[in-house]
Design a protein around this motif. Structure first.
Motif, PDB file in Angstrom:
ATOM      1  N   SER A 176       0.727  -1.188  -0.161  1.00 51.58           N
ATOM      2  CA  SER A 176      -0.149  -0.042   0.110  1.00 51.58           C
ATOM      3  C   SER A 176       0.827   1.107  -0.006  1.00 51.58           C
ATOM      4  O   SER A 176       1.932   1.321   0.789  1.00 51.58           O
ATOM      5  N   SER A 177       0.390   2.077  -0.933  1.00 52.44           N
ATOM      6  CA  SER A 177       1.106   3.456  -0.679  1.00 52.44           C
ATOM      7  C   SER A 177       0.059   4.666  -0.649  1.00 52.44           C
ATOM      8  O   SER A 177      -1.058   4.401   0.174  1.00 52.44           O
ATOM      9  N   ASN A 217      -5.844   4.178  -2.569  1.00 51.89           N
ATOM     10  CA  ASN A 217      -6.172   2.748  -2.380  1.00 51.89           C
ATOM     11  C   ASN A 217      -6.490   2.069  -3.654  1.00 51.89           C
ATOM     12  O   ASN A 217      -7.099   1.677  -4.134  1.00 51.89           O
ATOM     13  N   LEU A 272      -3.937  -0.799  -3.675  1.00 52.03           N
ATOM     14  CA  LEU A 272      -3.197  -2.081  -3.509  1.00 52.03           C
ATOM     15  C   LEU A 272      -3.857  -3.097  -4.311  1.00 52.03           C
ATOM     16  O   LEU A 272      -5.239  -3.294  -4.059  1.00 52.03           O
ATOM     17  N   GLU A 324      -3.875  -7.034  -3.601  1.00 56.01           N
ATOM     18  CA  GLU A 324      -3.589  -8.089  -2.549  1.00 56.01           C
ATOM     19  C   GLU A 324      -3.872  -9.373  -2.968  1.00 56.01           C
ATOM     20  O   GLU A 324      -3.168 -10.523  -2.514  1.00 56.01           O
ATOM     21  N   GLU A 380       3.028  -6.178   2.018  1.00 52.94           N
ATOM     22  CA  GLU A 380       2.215  -5.780   2.651  1.00 52.94           C
ATOM     23  C   GLU A 380       1.909  -6.419   4.230  1.00 52.94           C
ATOM     24  O   GLU A 380       1.730  -5.496   5.129  1.00 52.94           O
ATOM     25  N   ARG A 415       2.401  -4.485   7.693  1.00 50.35           N
ATOM     26  CA  ARG A 415       1.334  -4.590   8.725  1.00 50.35           C
ATOM     27  C   ARG A 415       2.016  -5.096   9.992  1.00 50.35           C
ATOM     28  O   ARG A 415       1.378  -4.578  11.180  1.00 50.35           O
TER      29      ARG A 415
END
Ligand code: ZN
Length: 122
Positions: free
Chosen positions: A17-18, A21, A23, A25, A48, A52
């Motif tokens: 994620s940068s 929105n 991303l 996955e 990611e 996290r």
């Protein structure tokens, strides 16, 4: 994939994620992109799950006000290398033209070679 290679130079794919929105996955979606793209796939490589996990560690330590100096420990070398390794292996598996955006560690350089896959556009 519907992108016209005469009009679109490549796809940017966010593996971590940068801002915003964007991303992606879902591993199957990522694989499909590598498999089917006739234009270069440009990747933002940060794992990611690692981000996290690290975020959780530093939130426990500092609460919501995690010092900005922890940024490189959260978006760590490990997060970069893990994600870039994955992108390189997918590119090799599917013979995809890969561009790793803003490469940030020397270790990731070792993943790259001057070998180029044949041009898919013919
Ligand atoms: Zn990026």
């Amino acid at each position: 994939m519907k992108a016209d290679p005469r009009e679109v130079c490549g796809i940017k794919l966010f593996l971590g994620s940068s801002t915003g929105n964007m991303l992606v996955e879902n591993e199957n979606v990522v694989r499909e992109l590598f498999r089917n793209s006739v234009i270069p796939v440009a990747v933002h490589c940060e794992d990611e799950a690692t981000i996290r996990k690290n975020t959780e560690i530093y939130r426990k330590k500092y609460g919501e006000e995690v010092p900005v100096s922890m940024h490189p420990l959260i978006r760590s070398r490990e997060a970069c290398f893990k994600s870039s390794s994955h992108a390189v292996s997918l590119a090799k598996e599917y013979n995809t033209r890969l561009h790793i955006l803003h490469l940030s560690t020397a270790d990731e350089m070792k993943l790259l070679s001057s070998d180029r896959p044949p041009d898919r556009n013919g």
